[in-house]
Design a protein around this motif. Structure first.
Motif, PDB file in Angstrom:
ATOM      1  N   THR A 102      -1.161  13.131  -6.765  1.00  0.00           N
ATOM      2  CA  THR A 102      -0.173  12.139  -7.201  1.00  0.00           C
ATOM      3  C   THR A 102       0.014  12.102  -8.710  1.00  0.00           C
ATOM      4  O   THR A 102       1.045  11.641  -9.203  1.00  0.00           O
ATOM      5  CB  THR A 102      -0.585  10.729  -6.750  1.00  0.00           C
ATOM      6  N   ASP A 133       1.736  -1.625   4.681  1.00  0.00           N
ATOM      7  CA  ASP A 133       3.175  -1.532   4.912  1.00  0.00           C
ATOM      8  C   ASP A 133       3.957  -2.148   3.758  1.00  0.00           C
ATOM      9  O   ASP A 133       5.050  -1.692   3.411  1.00  0.00           O
ATOM     10  CB  ASP A 133       3.538  -2.232   6.227  1.00  0.00           C
ATOM     11  N   ASP A 136       3.998   0.516   1.194  1.00  0.00           N
ATOM     12  CA  ASP A 136       4.837   1.614   1.685  1.00  0.00           C
ATOM     13  C   ASP A 136       6.319   1.304   1.506  1.00  0.00           C
ATOM     14  O   ASP A 136       7.099   2.148   1.064  1.00  0.00           O
ATOM     15  CB  ASP A 136       4.555   1.879   3.173  1.00  0.00           C
ATOM     16  N   ARG A 137       6.705   0.095   1.874  1.00  0.00           N
ATOM     17  CA  ARG A 137       8.121  -0.275   1.788  1.00  0.00           C
ATOM     18  C   ARG A 137       8.614  -0.283   0.343  1.00  0.00           C
ATOM     19  O   ARG A 137       9.746   0.098   0.064  1.00  0.00           O
ATOM     20  CB  ARG A 137       8.346  -1.641   2.433  1.00  0.00           C
ATOM     21  N   LEU A 139       7.346   1.545  -2.263  1.00  0.00           N
ATOM     22  CA  LEU A 139       7.382   2.891  -2.825  1.00  0.00           C
ATOM     23  C   LEU A 139       8.446   3.773  -2.173  1.00  0.00           C
ATOM     24  O   LEU A 139       8.967   4.693  -2.811  1.00  0.00           O
ATOM     25  CB  LEU A 139       6.011   3.552  -2.695  1.00  0.00           C
ATOM     26  N   SER A 140       8.756   3.510  -0.896  1.00  0.00           N
ATOM     27  CA  SER A 140       9.751   4.332  -0.203  1.00  0.00           C
ATOM     28  C   SER A 140      11.157   3.753  -0.302  1.00  0.00           C
ATOM     29  O   SER A 140      12.109   4.342   0.201  1.00  0.00           O
ATOM     30  CB  SER A 140       9.365   4.491   1.274  1.00  0.00           C
ATOM     31  N   SER A 141      11.299   2.610  -0.962  1.00  0.00           N
ATOM     32  CA  SER A 141      12.617   2.001  -1.124  1.00  0.00           C
ATOM     33  C   SER A 141      13.523   2.888  -1.974  1.00  0.00           C
ATOM     34  O   SER A 141      13.076   3.560  -2.907  1.00  0.00           O
ATOM     35  CB  SER A 141      12.482   0.627  -1.785  1.00  0.00           C
ATOM     36  N   SER A 142      14.804   2.874  -1.649  1.00  0.00           N
ATOM     37  CA  SER A 142      15.765   3.661  -2.431  1.00  0.00           C
ATOM     38  C   SER A 142      15.864   3.153  -3.864  1.00  0.00           C
ATOM     39  O   SER A 142      16.319   3.867  -4.759  1.00  0.00           O
ATOM     40  CB  SER A 142      17.145   3.599  -1.767  1.00  0.00           C
ATOM     41  N   SER A 145      12.950   4.509  -7.455  1.00  0.00           N
ATOM     42  CA  SER A 145      13.139   5.477  -8.543  1.00  0.00           C
ATOM     43  C   SER A 145      13.907   4.854  -9.706  1.00  0.00           C
ATOM     44  O   SER A 145      13.627   5.139 -10.876  1.00  0.00           O
ATOM     45  CB  SER A 145      13.866   6.725  -8.030  1.00  0.00           C
ATOM     46  N   ALA A 209      13.606  -3.471   0.050  1.00  0.00           N
ATOM     47  CA  ALA A 209      12.341  -3.252   0.762  1.00  0.00           C
ATOM     48  C   ALA A 209      12.009  -4.385   1.719  1.00  0.00           C
ATOM     49  O   ALA A 209      11.443  -4.164   2.792  1.00  0.00           O
ATOM     50  CB  ALA A 209      11.203  -3.068  -0.242  1.00  0.00           C
TER      51      ALA A 209
END
Length: 246
Positions: A102, A133, A136-137, A139-142, A145, A209
């Motif tokens: 990472t 979760d 996760d939500r 970090l994986s959110s659009s 970035s 998220a």
């Protein structure tokens, strides 16, 4: 012992003693806890020998414990044998790999792990799943970035400010060149704008998220007090409703 084993023995002695000190354990307390945990029959003299691994005595050099014993000691302290012998500077090879993969520091990874694993010192599988979760939500959110890009700008500004004050002042002066306001006021507006953009991105990420219910859904939930348990479960499982509301 050859030079490599001497180096590993020195690391073993140092890190084993550090583990004892971090737990606040004496040799007697450690061996008692070790025996209770693993149903072994070690003695204080064994601990003393472990702490002197690699040292020269009248009878020769003190060798490492049996590998099975080293594994018990490492497991007791929640580390890998390789950490105690200096094969890795992280407490486990998994942590070393995660950090390498990472690019994050081991402290950052451990901070996330601690928050997920043992809230308030009381591990709970269901709560652990909720906490994992949650991360996760995010970090994986659009929107992650975009938020990270704003945070990077703030980090760069902060780093330049403290590592190179002259460069930072020159940068601020160039940004304020077209402003009629005093330099200090212009500086406040510029930094405030950067923080404001970061806050806006963070707010956008949170909404993406962890979406809140729409007005219609909220009104529907208020009007379903008489719904049976299965209907209630169906509504609560809807991803569009408040995620994590208890």
């Amino acid at each position: 012992m050859d030079d490599i084993n001497q180096t590993r023995a020195a690391c073993w002695r140092r890190r084993l003693r550090e583990c004892l000190n971090e737990r606040g354990l004496t040799q007697v307390e450690f061996v008692s806890a070790l025996n209770r945990t693993y149903l072994t029959r070690f003695h204080q003299k064994d601990v003393s020998r472990w702490l002197n691994t690699g040292n020269q005595t009248a009878n020769g050099v003190i060798g490492f414990p049996k590998y099975e014993t080293m594994m018990l000691i490492a497991d007791f302290f929640g580390v890998d044998v390789g950490y105690l012998t200096g094969e890795t500077n992280e407490t486990s090879f998994d942590l070393e790999k995660a950090s390498s993969y990472t690019g994050l520091s081991s402290d950052s990874i451990l901070a996330i792990r601690r928050w997920i694993d043992a809230p308030d010192g009381a591990p709970d599988d269901e709560l652990r799943s909720w906490r994992a979760d949650t991360i996760d939500r995010m970090l994986s959110s659009s929107g992650f970035s975009e938020l990270a890009a704003k945070m990077l700008t703030l980090y760069e500004m902060s780093t330049i400010c403290y590592s190179s004050p002259e460069r930072f002042q020159s940068l601020m002066q160039s940004l304020a060149a077209s402003s009629d306001l005093p330099d200090n006021r212009t500086f406040q507006l510029i930094t405030g704008a950067f923080y404001g953009m970061a806050n806006e991105s963070f707010s956008s990420l949170l909404k993406d998220a962890y979406p809140t219910p729409t007005e219609q859904q909220f009104e529907y939930s208020l009007n379903t007090d008489s719904a049976d348990a299965s209907d209630t479960q169906d509504v609560s499982d809807n991803d569009d409703l408040w995620y994590g509301a208890l």
